[in-house]
Each structure stands twice: as C-alpha cells, then as structure tokens.
Design an enzyme around this catalytic site. Structure first.
Site, mmCIF file in Angstrom:
data_model
loop_
_atom_site.group_PDB
_atom_site.id
_atom_site.type_symbol
_atom_site.label_atom_id
_atom_site.label_comp_id
_atom_site.label_asym_id
_atom_site.label_seq_id
_atom_site.Cartn_x
_atom_site.Cartn_y
_atom_site.Cartn_z
ATOM 1 N N ASP A 325 0.841 -1.184 0.000
ATOM 2 C CA ASP A 325 0.000 0.000 0.000
ATOM 3 C C ASP A 325 0.885 1.245 0.000
ATOM 4 O OD1 ASP A 325 -2.746 1.211 0.455
ATOM 5 O OD2 ASP A 325 -1.698 1.990 2.215
ATOM 6 N N GLU A 354 1.448 0.323 -4.960
ATOM 7 C CA GLU A 354 0.985 1.603 -5.491
ATOM 8 C C GLU A 354 2.200 2.517 -5.650
ATOM 9 O OE1 GLU A 354 -3.348 2.594 -3.895
ATOM 10 O OE2 GLU A 354 -1.952 2.216 -2.248
#
Length: 650
Positions: A325, A354
């Site tokens: 993340d 990400e």
C-alpha cells in the site's frame, strides 16, 4: 555541555551495536521460563512486562522490570506461561510490542502460543503453486467480507474459512484466476472484535499488529490460536486449488500515532517528521500517507521490521506475494532489500505496489518507491494509472469519461498500457496521460487494471461517465443489446490482452455495483457485498470473463514477459481514433497461432481496420469468445462491431 554530548554519542553507539544484532523475536518460550525482549530507548526510566490470564480485562498476574543493554530491554519470567497474555509498558501505555505473533481480542495483549500447534493437516507439505513468470499471474483482488457475506450457501460468511468452502474454490477455479490478492488481513483497529454481532465494516488499512491475522475474520477472536489456524487453512485450501495468495501490506502508516505499538515502545523513532518551526528543526509528523502519519522505512530498525515481517508471513503463513500500500512512501533501498531477501527464499514470490503516495513525504521523491522510480527497482511492479484512466477516465473526476466513453487523446495512453509501460517505438510518450517516459524495465513490472477496491467499480464508473448507461439492467440483455455490458467486456479485454500483469476486482465478473460509492472503505455490506444472483442473471458476462482469462492463459503471445520480445513481436496497426488495433506476430512467445490480431473498438459504430492480407479465424467477436473459432474472414480488412473487441488469428 561536553558531558551531555559525550553521553549522547555513547547512547547512539550502544544503540547501533545492539540494534545490529537485534531480531524482532520479542518472546522466546520454554516450559521453564519465557524471555521477553524489546527495542526501546536507552534513556527510558523504566520498561516493564506484565503477564495476564486473559486477553482483555483482569489484573496482571505478574509485573517484571526489564533490564537494559543499550536500547534492548530483556526480562526472563520463570514458570510455564503457555496460554498466558503479556504487554510491554515503558510509560506510554501498555501494548503487545511491535512484532506480536499472536494476540488476544482486539490485539491489546500479546499471547504465548505454540505456532506449530496451529498448523492444519498437511501444512508441512504445502507449497507455493507453480508460477514460472509473473506474466502468468491473473490477480483477483478481494475483501473477505465482500466476497462471502451475502453468499446464501456460505457456512462462514465474512471469514477466512469461507475461502476453504467448495462454492468459493469452484467459483475461483472456474473463473480461471490463479492469485488472490486479499485486502489487509492482519490485525487492524477499526473493527471492534468484541462486538461482531453488530454491523461493522472496514477495508483494514489501519494497522495495529502487522504480524497477526485479523480477529474479525476468524470464528473466535478471543482465542489467539483460532485466527492463526483458520488463516493457514485458507491458504492451504487455495494452494491445493493451484491459487496463490497475495497479502496486502500497509507498512506506510499506523492506525494512529499516540496509541500505536511503535510509538508506545520507541517514541518518534518509527515516524518521519517535518520542520514546522522557524529554526527548521523537526516537530510535526509527515503525512505522505494521508492518514495522519508516515513511517520511516529508511530508519534501520523500521527497515529491519519490514524485512522480518515479510519473511515471517512467507515462512509461517506460506504467502506467495505482497502488495505494498502506498509504496511511494517507502524508500527505494528498503524495497530493493525486500526484493533481494525474497529472491533468496523464492524468486517466484511476486511484489507490487501503489507507485505513489497520498501526499508529500518527508523524503524527496527520487528516493521513494514511486512509479517513476520502478526503473531503479528491478523485480518490483506498480499499478498503471495510465491504462486505468485511459480506459475509464481520470481518478479525480468520476463523471469524466475515458476512451470507453469517447474522450479524445486517450489512445496513446492505452497503447502504453498494452505494451506494459515499457519503451516501445510505436508509443508516443508525449501523448501519454501521466508518464513522460517509459517507467518499466519489463512488462511484468506493470499491473494492468481498470478498477480496484478504492475507486468506483467498473459498472458504476461507466454509468457515471458515459451518458445513457444508467438504465437498470434486465436479465434478458445480451452483450449485443446492452451498451453497459459491451463496454464492461471491452475494458477487460484491453486489460487481459495487455502485456502487463492483469488484475481485476472481485465481483466484476458478476457486474458488481457499489451503488455509485467511490470510496466504500466503511460503507455497509449493502454497498460492498457481491450479488451472487447476478451470476445466473447474466451468464454471458461470467462466461466472457472466464473465456478471456483462458485465452490469455492458453496463448503465451499475450504474456511475453520480456520487453525485448514485446518490441519484437507486438506492432500496432493503423486504426480510426476510437479504435486500438495491434498484432502479435510470428508465433510470439512460441504461440501455436502464427499471428494474432486484437482490435478494440470504443465507438458506437462498427469500424473497419486494415490488416495484413490473409485468412483468419475469429475467436472473439460480438461479446463471445471461443478459441475453437467463431467464423472465418479473408482479405485485408476486418470489421469490428460497435463497443466490442475482435480477436483473429491465422
């Protein structure tokens, strides 16, 4: 003044020496005694460990002062503590430390268990399902509760065990996915495990104990061994079905600062700060995560924590991959060290994340795991917002369409996604939406997708951005008559015929809707659940997804895995503005088919595309896929129906 400086220097040197040898094994149990170890400041006035009978409530059975060696504090507690609970306390509130491996309800206290007793039958023989290349993966992102909470025949709705049940395994195998990306499944803070009889929902991006499964997904959060055993049962069932398990890890921030295990054991060490006062000294907490805090991956012990945590999930839980993340909050060196460590264990374990942050980080961007720096992180992949937003429209505005809705200037961005974010002579980078230059060394460093959990799902986005698509669906609609379904299938055809690693949100194969909610992280089940009745209502949709995935898996031309091979075998064909057409030529990837032509038409009209003269078999046409053939065309032109894909081979 000199004495103070010398003392600080001594403390720093002692800290470094001790930290170099420290491992986050905070509890070492034997029937005779249990040794507790904690990384905490050398200048702490007192550090204690407390022993409890239960995981919540009750007075401590014993309180023991820990002894200091630099910034490593230890205590040996005599007697057999198996089944007991513990906390550390250095004056900022009790907590289970930063690396608890078992906890009581709500993760307030650590637990002493024998991990080998939590292993399901056959665990010692469990292995990672075979995966020769990341290009072979088909990733299916799911939230435990979303997937099973509304399934009528689920014996354990919303639990880890739901993924061990025949209906779940059968659905996933029938669809053809071979990797499950599970949203955060460690112990997180926003669901009260003592009130599971009341409606509660969260995605879980609020970490508390990073190395323990979440109790609300177990059948009994009060018994520490249950969540561990049931998580392993889930992994074992998926592995037995040939499906890999990818864990969503959120090392970039904690639920909060004040109550976090990091802050309660070593204040301010694990977090980045920024200058907010005139003299430039750090005072405020950096917030690159957008969640009020940002961890400092470059700090030696935070880096070590991340490395040990990843290794622990691999060793203890047999995890096959990790999705980071907000990877753009982590420094490049830490990410590369994680990749190198994982390679030494099993190089097929997949790592992606990400490639952005949610705000400005305290470190400069050129030191962070941003998408633009993937070139510096071999073996690590990032999501492509280029192909995502080219297809459906910008993340910043749900009402703006992309290529699917007829928006201009999206074609080059889509082509960039099709080649896997690598340098390709036919992609004009100046016309690509976000990237100014190719950011992937290999196509397997790009995650190809059109929707995921933290955005509108595909159906909702199409309805919001393409006029006339908000009419209710009826069960008698076919891909030929429903514009919404045609665009949905077209979008996923672009994703699954691209050279990146394909990724899909669970339920898209069921025409999932979240009633237009963009950020449903704490919306109720009525918004987030999968509607399983859609599988029978719209069988042509599930069949298309299933056959599209099978087409990719059966034909290596769609998953070459090498930038050089993509440049050699993939060429774009001239096509109208609303059409993207490409050819995979000369038995690409040693495919059985000599030349494969893919034509994607977002126009509301049929389009004609010039192709190399020959005789071709249609395998995808008008919302139907059949590898055995749907028809034959000859000549140097192909006509593709409105809002659909045409795939041919000779």
């Amino acid at each position: 003044m000199k004495k103070s400086l010398l003392f600080l220097l001594f403390i720093m040197m002692t800290t470094l020496t001790n930290a170099q040898d420290f491992r986050f094994d905070e509890v070492s149990y034997t029937p005779q005694q249990t040794v507790f170890r904690l990384f905490a400041p050398a200048d702490a006035k007192s550090v204690k460990v407390r022993i409890y009978r239960e995981g919540l409530g009750g007075k401590a059975l014993k309180t023991v002062k820990m002894e200091r060696q630099g910034d490593i504090w230890t205590a040996a507690v005599k007697g057999d503590l198996m089944g007991r609970f513990y906390t550390f306390d250095m004056g900022r509130g009790e907590c289970p430390g930063v690396f608890a491996k078992a906890v009581g309800v709500n993760g307030k206290r650590g637990a002493i268990v024998t991990l080998s007793d939590t292993n399901p039958q056959g665990w010692d023989q469990d292995q990672h399902p075979v995966c020769k290349s990341p290009a072979d993966l088909v990733v299916y992102e799911m939230h435990h509760r979303d997937f099973s909470i509304a399934r009528p025949d689920a014996a354990h709705p919303g639990k880890f065990l739901a993924l061990t049940e025949p209906w779940a395994i059968d659905h996933l195998k029938s669809l053809g996915v071979n990797a499950i990306h599970i949203l955060p499944s460690y112990d997180y803070g926003s669901v009260d495990e003592t009130r599971l009889d009341q409606p509660q929902y969260n995605w879980g991006y609020d970490p508390v104990n990073y190395n323990v499964p979440e109790g609300s997904y177990s059948t009994d959060p009060y018994r520490p061994e249950v969540r561990i055993r049931e998580f392993k049962q889930m992994v074992k069932a998926l592995h037995d079905a040939g499906i890999r398990v990818i864990l969503d890890v959120v090392y970039n921030h904690t639920y909060d600062i004040e109550h976090s295990n990091f802050q309660r054991t070593y204040p301010d060490y694990y977090y980045r700060k920024v200058a907010t006062v005139p003299d430039g000294s750090p005072s405020g907490y950096s917030n690159g995560s957008g969640c009020g805090n940002e961890t400092a991956s470059e700090q030696p012990m935070m880096r070590r924590f991340m490395l040990e945590s990843v290794k622990y999930w691999i060793d203890e839980y047999h995890i096959d991959g990790f999705r980071f993340d907000l990877m753009g909050c982590h420094d490049i060196e830490t990410m590369n060290q994680i990749r190198q460590m994982v390679d030494s264990i099993d190089p097929t374990i997949f790592i992606y994340g990400e490639g952005w942050s949610a705000g400005a980080c305290a470190l400069p961007n050129d030191q962070l795991g941003m998408k633009a720096n993937i070139l510096k992180m071999p073996g690590i992949a990032a999501f492509s917002d280029e192909i995502r937003d080219a297809l459906r429209g910008p993340f910043s505005d749900d009402t703006k369409p992309g290529w699917l809705g007829g928006a201009p200037d999206c074609k080059e961005s889509l082509k960039f996604g099709i080649v896997g974010a690598i340098r390709h002579p036919q992609v004009k980078m100046k016309k690509v939406n976000y990237a100014q230059k190719a950011w992937a060394l290999e196509p397997t460093q790009m995650m190809s997708y059109v929707s995921c959990h933290d955005d509108m799902c595909l159906v909702d986005r199409l309805k919001a951005s393409v006029p006339g698509l908000d009419k209710p669906l009826t069960s008698d609609l076919s891909p030929l008559t429903s514009e919404l379904v045609r665009l949905d299938l077209l979008a996923q055809t672009a994703v699954f015929t691209s050279q990146g690693v394909p990724f899909m949100l669970s339920g898209e194969e069921l025409l999932r809707t979240k009633q237009g909610v963009h950020n449903s992280f704490e919306s109720p089940d009525s918004i987030n659940h999968l509607d399983w009745s859609n599988k029978a209502k719209y069988p042509q949709v599930f069949d298309y997804y299933k056959n599209l995935i099978a087409l990719r898996k059966h034909h290596p031309a769609f998953r070459l895995g090498s930038a050089d091979l993509v440049r050699k075998h993939l060429e774009f064909l001239d096509s109208p503005a609303e059409v993207v057409a490409f050819r995979l030529k000369n038995y690409a990837g040693r495919d059985d088919w000599r030349n494969i032509i893919v034509i994607l038409n977002a126009s509301r009209k049929a389009q004609s595309v010039a192709i190399p003269a020959g005789t071709y078999t249609e395998v995808c046409c008008d919302g139907v896929i059949n590898e055995e053939g749907l028809g034959i065309i000859s000549g140097d032109k192909a006509v593709v129906s409105a809002q659909s894909a045409l795939i041919l081979h000779d």
